[in-house]
Design a protein around this motif. Structure first.
Motif: not given
Length: 478
Positions: A194-198, A213-215, A219-226
């Motif tokens: 998961g690549s949201g804020a947390i 670290v591997t994230v 979704m197609p982009q990290i920080l999906p809401v940005e």
């Protein structure tokens, strides 16, 4: 009667304790019920302690790069136990501060697990659950289990980490943010799901402290809401730091070893396996709606949270909900403001529903990310004609002097009216800068007023001005 109140709030997190204080200010007899910690998840296991960890990582980063500033530091190292101890100390201090604020405002604290037996009646049982170890002792002066009456009951029970089937946290190899905040030793490798804020904040912390670290992001982009442009810049910076990132990817299986986990990950390029010391599950949160008696009372739910009318009122008279349990955005500052709106509605004041389009979001990774309002893509999806301004950190004297020349400020305006639709930033201290745009949006400031505003020099805030100028072809310093 001592057990009768105007308002009882179940949950003493940011929404709950702020609502309690505001109710007391308005002359209402008020009590707040909690079972494990004043200040809620944010203060004890979320917003505040993670910022303390990230501050330690930031200082470690600067010490490790002292030569960039003409300084010398030899043998730079860290003690993860001391880092965690400082973080917990910060939370402990603020936890005590919430207790003092409630006492100062004559708000009663009732210690235990609250539920609504019927409209106007709250039953409190002894606490049986805690984040860490046995039930937390009641604060000094707190009332105990029993039945309490109130004209108005506000549910502010927050949310908890979402668990995916087959990848349930075990607190040893598969962590949520609870375990990630108090590591007994530094893992050498880490998989963040998961690549949201947390997820990104923990990825940033652990990478800065030396872990591989591997994230993994579905979704197609990290920080999906940005904004996509900001997220792309963030990804480049993270990858430059050594964080491996997989997007359009899904963890489908996790196998536990004695001291590590192996995750099977499906991507559009095929299936691969990654082995790491720990896995952090950061795939969102779910509202704490269970065990409150809400279903029996007929309180309406929507997508796992309590449905409200924008003023905190549910479909059942006398029952209200605020904060994470009332739905997204699940942010502490949203909960606090929602609590005030709800209480002022109860008091008969002319409260207005919150405009969720003006709630800022901040991610405290390195570099920081902050935003408010519509992304460029969302504005265009709504059929709006837009003017977009951008200004790079590399064009700002203060950013260069700080040694932070990488970043950008992006602003989006309605081309027809000059209305500020959104602002998006990446770079040093943007979590502090974003509030300038939030104020501007709330005041319905136009591009002309922003262009005629004088910003101090030399400051990072000058980039906010330049970005506005750029949207209208008047930028000076690029």
């Amino acid at each position: 009667m001592a057990d009768t109140y105007d308002v009882i709030i179940i949950g003493a997190g940011p929404g709950g304790y702020v609502a309690a204080i505001r109710a007391a200010q308005l002359g209402m007899k008020t009590a707040v019920v909690d079972r494990e910690h004043l200040g809620g998840i944010c203060l004890n296991w979320g917003c505040i302690p993670t910022k303390a960890l990230l501050r330690s990582a930031e200082i470690f980063h600067y010490m490790s790069h002292a030569g960039d500033y003409g300084l010398s530091a030899q043998g730079v190292s860290f003690d993860i136990g001391a880092v965690v101890k400082r973080s917990r100390g910060v939370s402990g201090r603020l936890n005590g501060g919430v207790g003092m604020l409630l006492k100062k405002n004559k708000v009663d604290v009732i210690w235990g697990e609250g539920s609504i037996a019927k409209a106007g009646e709250v039953t409190v049982k002894p606490a049986t659950k805690s984040v860490e170890g046995p039930p937390v002792p009641a604060p000094k002066g707190a009332l105990g289990p029993g039945t309490y009456k109130a004209k108005h009951v506000i549910v502010a029970t927050g949310a908890r980490p979402r668990a995916l089937p087959g990848i349930e946290p075990d607190r040893k190899l598969i962590w949520t943010y609870f375990e990630a905040m108090v590591p007994k030793e530094m893992p050498k490798s880490l998989l963040v799901m998961g690549s949201g804020a947390i997820g990104i904040e923990f990825a940033s912390f652990y990478r800065t402290m030396g872990a591989e670290v591997t994230v993994v992001e579905v979704m197609p982009q990290i920080l999906p809401v940005e904004d996509a442009e900001i997220a792309a810049m963030a990804r480049k910076r993270f990858e430059k730091q050594g964080i491996k990132i997989l997007t359009s990817a899904k963890v489908t299986k996790v196998e536990k070893g004695a001291n590590d986990v192996t995750a099977t990950i499906e991507t559009d390029k095929g299936t691969q396996q990654i082995t790491a010391d720990k896995l952090i599950s950061a795939v969102g949160v779910v509202g704490n709606v269970e065990g409150l008696g809400l279903e029996a009372l007929g309180v309406k739910m929507e997508r796992g949270v309590v449905a409200t009318d924008g003023l905190g009122r549910t479909n059942v008279p006398g029952i209200y909900a605020i904060g994470d349990v009332a739905g997204p955005p699940m942010l502490a500052h949203k909960a606090e403001h929602e609590g005030v709106i709800c209480v002022e509605t109860i008091a008969g004041m002319h409260a207005h529903p919150m405009d969720k389009g003006m709630i800022p979001g901040c991610t405290y990774c390195h570099p920081q990310v902050a935003s408010v309002g519509l992304t460029e893509a969302k504005a265009k999806e709504q059929g709006l004609s837009v003017k977009v301004g951008r200004f790079p950190f590399a064009g700002n004297g203060k950013a260069i002097a700080l040694g932070e020349p990488e970043g950008m400020v992006k602003t989006i305006f309605d081309a027809e009216t000059g209305k500020l639709l959104g602002a998006h930033m990446i770079g040093a201290e943007v979590t502090e800068l974003i509030q300038g745009y939030v104020v501007a949006m709330n005041l319905e400031t136009t591009e002309e007023e922003l262009m005629h505003t004088v910003f101090p020099h030399p400051t990072l805030s000058e980039m906010m001005h330049e970005s506005v100028l750029d949207a209208y072809g008047r930028v000076i310093h690029t």
